[in-house]
Every structure is written in structure tokens, then in C-alpha cells.
Design an enzyme around this catalytic site. Structure first.
Site, PDB file in Angstrom:
ATOM      1  N   ARG A 131       0.815  -1.228   0.000  1.00  0.00           N
ATOM      2  CA  ARG A 131       0.000   0.000   0.000  1.00  0.00           C
ATOM      3  C   ARG A 131       0.847   1.276   0.000  1.00  0.00           C
ATOM      4  NH1 ARG A 131      -3.313  -3.162   3.653  1.00  0.00           N
ATOM      5  NH2 ARG A 131      -5.147  -3.879   2.512  1.00  0.00           N
ATOM      6  N   LYS A 153       3.352  11.265 -11.126  1.00  0.00           N
ATOM      7  CA  LYS A 153       2.458  10.516 -12.015  1.00  0.00           C
ATOM      8  C   LYS A 153       3.153   9.221 -12.419  1.00  0.00           C
ATOM      9  CE  LYS A 153       0.261  12.761 -15.328  1.00  0.00           C
ATOM     10  NZ  LYS A 153      -0.017  13.776 -16.377  1.00  0.00           N
ATOM     11  N   GLU A 195      10.502  18.145 -24.403  1.00  0.00           N
ATOM     12  CA  GLU A 195       9.848  18.474 -23.134  1.00  0.00           C
ATOM     13  C   GLU A 195      10.467  19.715 -22.493  1.00  0.00           C
ATOM     14  OE1 GLU A 195       7.167  17.100 -21.917  1.00  0.00           O
ATOM     15  OE2 GLU A 195       7.013  15.072 -22.726  1.00  0.00           O
ATOM     16  N   LYS A 236       8.081  22.577 -13.583  1.00  0.00           N
ATOM     17  CA  LYS A 236       7.238  21.413 -13.288  1.00  0.00           C
ATOM     18  C   LYS A 236       6.834  21.406 -11.814  1.00  0.00           C
ATOM     19  CE  LYS A 236       5.578  17.139 -14.159  1.00  0.00           C
ATOM     20  NZ  LYS A 236       6.166  15.938 -14.736  1.00  0.00           N
ATOM     21  N   GLU A 246      -3.758  17.010 -11.071  1.00  0.00           N
ATOM     22  CA  GLU A 246      -4.146  17.339 -12.437  1.00  0.00           C
ATOM     23  C   GLU A 246      -5.648  17.619 -12.573  1.00  0.00           C
ATOM     24  OE1 GLU A 246      -2.254  15.915 -16.603  1.00  0.00           O
ATOM     25  OE2 GLU A 246      -3.475  14.412 -15.608  1.00  0.00           O
ATOM     26  N   ARG A 250      -2.409  21.875 -13.806  1.00  0.00           N
ATOM     27  CA  ARG A 250      -1.381  20.914 -14.193  1.00  0.00           C
ATOM     28  C   ARG A 250      -1.598  20.382 -15.610  1.00  0.00           C
ATOM     29  NH1 ARG A 250       1.192  15.973 -10.539  1.00  0.00           N
ATOM     30  NH2 ARG A 250       2.595  15.192 -12.158  1.00  0.00           N
ATOM     31  N   ASN A 254       0.433  19.168 -20.431  1.00  0.00           N
ATOM     32  CA  ASN A 254       0.107  18.271 -21.533  1.00  0.00           C
ATOM     33  C   ASN A 254       0.123  18.965 -22.892  1.00  0.00           C
ATOM     34  OD1 ASN A 254      -0.364  15.796 -20.054  1.00  0.00           O
ATOM     35  ND2 ASN A 254      -2.142  16.829 -19.187  1.00  0.00           N
ATOM     36  N   HIS A 257       0.528  16.905 -25.973  1.00  0.00           N
ATOM     37  CA  HIS A 257       0.383  15.496 -25.624  1.00  0.00           C
ATOM     38  C   HIS A 257      -0.915  14.866 -26.133  1.00  0.00           C
ATOM     39  CE1 HIS A 257       3.811  16.399 -23.184  1.00  0.00           C
ATOM     40  NE2 HIS A 257       3.873  15.185 -22.688  1.00  0.00           N
ATOM     41  N   HIS A 261       0.047  11.674 -27.888  1.00  0.00           N
ATOM     42  CA  HIS A 261      -0.338  10.348 -27.385  1.00  0.00           C
ATOM     43  C   HIS A 261      -1.143   9.585 -28.437  1.00  0.00           C
ATOM     44  CE1 HIS A 261       0.104  11.272 -22.782  1.00  0.00           C
ATOM     45  NE2 HIS A 261       1.249  11.040 -23.380  1.00  0.00           N
ATOM     46  N   HIS A 276       8.261   8.962 -27.578  1.00  0.00           N
ATOM     47  CA  HIS A 276       7.347   9.896 -26.921  1.00  0.00           C
ATOM     48  C   HIS A 276       7.677  11.360 -27.213  1.00  0.00           C
ATOM     49  CE1 HIS A 276       4.695  11.631 -23.931  1.00  0.00           C
ATOM     50  NE2 HIS A 276       5.718  12.231 -23.374  1.00  0.00           N
TER      51      HIS A 276
END
Length: 377
Positions: A131, A153, A195, A236, A246, A250, A254, A257, A261, A276
Site C-alpha cells: 500500500r 504521475k 519536453e 514542473k 491534475e 497541471r 500536456n 500530448h 499520445h 514519446h
């Protein structure tokens, strides 16, 4: 923006102030040699499981083992295949089973030694084993150092899309050795640079202008590389602290992206065709061109973005992707699986100009479809 001049050999430290979960990003050449001391100071008496891939292990695993041995940190190593396809349920199960078999406890740590794929997978494992275990990022790609290693993330891919299964799980420490980037292929370094440029295009126009002048020095190494990585991490961290999960601001991270993506999914995550950062580069150009189409930004801004990314050697057009692409309808469908879709509405990061990005949460699909058809023609 007043870009700092950093002395050769100097490093930077960036704080991510998240209360009890605050952590530090150590950015300096040779930081890997000090990894044992840095980890021991942050997590005294912890044992670690190192998750890495076969390519990175060949370059850097010996250095990390030596640094841990020097400070008496017990360690196990799990080596996975390199590549985006490693971000799968099958490899997640392998990592979880290996960590449990090694009898690591909740107060111990999982260390990600690798690029974004290893960081995302190892972080997800750290978030769910017992956990939640401690997690340490040792990013070895430029993309991971400036983006995926910071912010918590984590996740794996699904046949339905990229990063659709995962958790938010902040690291306890990030160790970014800027010298290890010299072992990257030129293509991987360029992909990570996309990036870096992204942070300028979101809300730091002076940084983007600095990159236009200094990008070659960033590629060559030295103080400009440290500075570019530090500015990116600061940007960041600032966004993560303001919107950790997000739900709002945030999403600006993206930029490029949503298009990117979809292109990765369309090429079935085949790294020989598209990695990527290359998807993000094309996506950022498309975002600026689409913003121009929607009368939000000038064509000159889109051309400037494309010119800079092309200058550093990145792809900027759909036609730059080898092997062809599916029709506009399929690309739009893949965008519909994106995590940024809310109640079926497409959310894009659009722009009013260089460094003036914003969240557009109800973009008409018909406009996107027409735009993609035009670009595919």
C-alpha cells in the site's frame, strides 16, 4: 526571465514543497556517484530494490551498486527489457513479485534507474506494494530528468491508450546526473529536449527564446545543460505544487500530448517509428497550428515553434512519421481515450502565442477532424 549563468561543474537543487511529502531534486554532473549518500540521508537504514532496463544497466548499474555499497545500503536489482512496451501489466506483476520475494518492507524503497518507462512502471509498483513504499527516481534520460521523474504521475499503458492505469505517488528524492545523458543516442536526447522546449511554450517565452540561442550548448553539456534542466524542473515543481492531481492548471503540462499520445497509439508504441518526445514535438506544432486555425494565435508563432524544433532535429509534421498513419477518424477516436477527456469532451492545450498556453475544455471534434484531414492530406 533572468536566466542564471551557472559555473562549469556546478549543480542545482530544486525543492518540491508538498508538506510532509516534500522532496528535493539534485541536478549535477556526477550525482550518481553520490547516490548512496543522498539516499542514506533521506532514508536512513532503508534497503532498496533497483528497477532498471537492460540498456541502462549496461551503462550505469555498476556505478549505482558501487555508490550503494559504499554507504552500506542493501540492494536487489530487477532488470527488465528496454522500450515502451515494458510499461505493461505483465512487467508490473514481475516487479511486484520480485519486490515481495526480496522481503522489502514498507519503509524500504524502490529505486527507478532509467528513463520514463522505468520510472513510470517502478513508481506504480512503489505506489501499490504494501500500500505504498518509498520511491526514488534516478532518471537517466533527458525526458525523465525534466518531466516524468518529477510530480508523482506513475502508470502503465493499456491497449486502449497510454498511461491509462496508474496512481499518483510522489518520489522521496530525485537524483538527476546530467553527465549520464552523454550515453544517450542523439535521437533520445532530442526527444527529451522536446519536453524542455515545452516549458517555454507553456508560459515562459523568455526561456524559449534562451533555448533558441543556447540549444546547441544544452546538447553539448556543461552549465547550459544544468540550467535548462533546472529551469524545467522548477517549472514542473511549481505546477505540481499548485495542482498535484491534475484537476486544473497541471493539465497545461500536456501541451502537445493530446495529439502526441494519439500518434504514439496509432504507431502501436513502436519506438523505431516514433518515441514519446517526437510525438510531443509534432503535437506541439499541431497545437500551435490548430490554435492558428481557431484564430487564437498567429501563423508566425506556429512557424517559429516548428522552425526551432526542426533545427534541433525533431520531427514536426505527420508526414515525418515513417510507415503512414490511420485516417483522421481513427486519430480522433484515439484522442477520445485520452485521460484529459471529461464526460466525452475533448480537452486540448491551445495557445494565444509563444508562452501563452491555456486549457480549452470543449474543443469541437468536427474542427479537430477537419484539421487532421488537412494535415494528413
Amino acid at each position: 526571465m533572468n536566466m542564471q549563468q551557472v559555473e562549469a561543474g556546478a549543480g542545482r537543487r530544486v525543492q518540491v514543497p508538498l508538506g510532509e511529502r516534500a522532496y528535493e531534486i539534485v541536478i549535477e554532473p556526477g550525482a550518481l556517484r553520490n547516490a548512496g549518500a543522498l539516499i542514506a540521508r533521506r532514508l536512513p537504514k532503508a534497503r532498496v530494490a533497483i528497477i532498471t532496463d537492460a540498456t541502462v544497466a549496461g551503462f550505469h548499474l555498476g556505478s549505482l551498486h558501487a555508490a550503494l555499497d559504499e554507504t552500506g545500503i542493501g540492494h536487489e536489482t530487477i532488470t527488465l527489457p528496454a522500450g515502451e512496451k515494458t510499461k505493461s501489466f505483465a512487467h508490473l506483476i514481475d516487479v511486484v513479485d520480485a519486490v515481495l520475494a526480496a522481503r522489502l518492507e514498507r519503509g524500504d524503497a524502490i529505486v527507478a534507474l532509467g528513463g520514463g518507462v522505468i520510472g513510470d512502471l517502478a513508481g506504480f509498483a512503489a505506489g501499490i506494494v504494501r500500500r505504498g513504499m518509498h520511491f526514488i527516481q534516478v532518471p537517466t534520460s533527458l525526458l525523465a530528468q525534466v518531466d516524468s521523474s518529477v510530480g508523482g504521475k506513475t502508470g502503465i499503458n493499456s491497449p486502449h491508450g497510454k498511461n491509462l492505469v496508474g496512481v499518483f505517488h510522489q518520489p522521496s528524492l530525485v537524483i538527476a546526473d546530467t553527465a549520464v545523458l552523454d550515453t544517450l543516442s542523439p535521437r533520445e536526447f532530442r526527444a527529451g529536449y522536446a519536453e524542455v522546449a515545452k516549458y517555454g511554450l507553456i508560459d515562459k517565452p523568455d526561456f524559449f527564446a534562451w533555448l533558441e540561442k543556447n540549444w546547441q550548448r544544452v546538447f553539448d553539456g556543461g552549465p547550459e545543460r544544468v540550467e535548462a534542466i533546472a529551469v524545467s524542473c522548477e517549472a514542473k515543481a511549481e505546477v505540481v505544487v499548485a495542482d498535484e492531481r491534475e484537476s486544473g492548471r497541471r493539465a497545461l503540462l500536456n501541451l502537445g500530448h493530446t495529439f502526441g499520445h494519439a500518434l504514439e497509439a496509432a504507431t502501436e508504441y513502436d519506438g523505431s517509428r516514433l518515441v514519446h518526445g517526437e510525438g510531443v514535438a509534432i503535437g506541439m506544432v499541431l497545437a500551435h497550428e490548430f490554435s492558428n486555425r481557431m484564430n487564437l494565435a498567429s501563423a508566425d508563432d506556429a512557424a517559429r515553434v516548428a522552425a526551432h524544433l526542426r533545427q534541433v532535429g525533431l520531427p514536426t509534421r505527420l508526414s515525418d512519421i515513417p510507415g503512414g498513419l490511420p485516417p483522421a477518424e481513427r486519430l480522433l477516436d484515439l484522442m477520445g481515450q485520452d485521460k484529459k477527456v471529461v464526460r466525452g469532451r475533448l480537452t486540448f492545450i491551445l495557445t494565444r502565442g509563444i508562452g501563452q498556453s491555456f486549457i480549452a475544455d470543449d474543443v469541437p471534434p468536427a474542427e479537430v477532424h477537419a484539421f487532421l484531414k488537412e494535415k494528413l492530406a
